[in-house]
Design an enzyme around this catalytic site. Structure first.
Site, short mmCIF file in Angstrom:
data_model
loop_
_atom_site.label_atom_id
_atom_site.label_comp_id
_atom_site.label_asym_id
_atom_site.label_seq_id
_atom_site.Cartn_x
_atom_site.Cartn_y
_atom_site.Cartn_z
N HIS A 73 -36.73 17.23 -11.06
CA HIS A 73 -35.97 18.05 -9.98
C HIS A 73 -36.69 19.26 -9.49
O HIS A 73 -37.35 20.02 -10.35
CB HIS A 73 -34.56 18.20 -10.52
CG HIS A 73 -33.63 18.90 -9.56
ND1 HIS A 73 -33.42 20.00 -9.17
CD2 HIS A 73 -32.70 18.09 -8.79
CE1 HIS A 73 -32.46 20.13 -8.39
NE2 HIS A 73 -32.09 18.84 -7.99
N TYR A 74 -36.57 19.79 -8.43
CA TYR A 74 -37.11 21.19 -8.16
C TYR A 74 -36.70 22.22 -8.73
O TYR A 74 -37.30 23.38 -8.84
CB TYR A 74 -37.01 21.41 -6.48
CG TYR A 74 -35.77 21.74 -5.99
CD1 TYR A 74 -35.08 22.95 -5.91
CD2 TYR A 74 -34.76 20.50 -5.57
CE1 TYR A 74 -33.88 23.06 -5.60
CE2 TYR A 74 -33.62 20.55 -5.17
CZ TYR A 74 -33.06 22.24 -5.04
OH TYR A 74 -31.80 22.10 -4.65
#
Length: 183
Positions: A129-130
């Site tokens: 995920h970022y």
């Protein structure tokens, strides 16, 4: 993989020949997957990544001393694994436990690790995920807001990837209990 796998956390640590991803390289990678409550579900591969002697000889004094003492330099010299092979083994492990894009990268100073992943293991970097779950953020906040608790937690600092991950998980558990009010 069940729905709960979307809440699993990927803990990762890299050891490198230095701190500059433009000239230094990855020499070890390890991963652990926990549930959302920080219980270890699985230990991934712990991989020494081969790097040539010409690169190892350019490490600074701290890296040479630390990674000689902990045996990592010898493991790197004996290893046949490329960064790409280590990346693929790590991804094969993660795909069994966590869906792509569902877990932030977790650990201590993970922005530094992410820089190296983008440079040398881009497919692995893209698996996260970022967002980041960086335990060092809590350490910095505790240092400023409640410094007395820092003496209650000590790390071995072996600078071996798997040991560092385990310590990061324990450190986050410590902050959850002594620093963050969850009620």
């Amino acid at each position: 993989m069940n729905k709960l796998a979307n809440q699993h956390l990927i803990w990762i640590d890299l050891e490198m020949t230095g701190l500059d991803p433009n000239q230094d390289r990855i020499i070890e990678i390890a991963t652990i997957v926990t549930d959302k409550d920080l219980n270890i579900l699985a230990k991934g591969p712990v991989l020494a990544v081969h790097q040539p002697n010409t690169l190892l000889s350019k490490m600074n004094e701290w890296c040479i001393k630390t990674h000689t003492a902990n045996g990592l330099i010898e493991r790197v010299k004996q290893s046949k694994l490329t960064e790409r092979a280590a990346e693929l083994q790590t991804l094969d492990f993660l795909k069994q436990w966590v869906m792509k894009g569902s877990s932030p990268i977790c650990g201590n100073s993970v922005a530094q690790d992410k820089r190296f992943l983008y440079q040398y293991m881009p497919d692995l970097a893209d698996y996260f995920h970022y967002r980041h779950l960086d335990v060092s953020t809590l350490k910095e906040l505790a240092r400023r807001w409640k410094p007395e608790i820092l003496q209650q937690f000590s790390k071995k600092n072996s600078h071996l990837a798997l040991d560092d991950i385990r310590e990061s998980i324990e450190e986050l558990k410590f902050y959850r209990e002594h620093f963050i009010k969850l009620a």
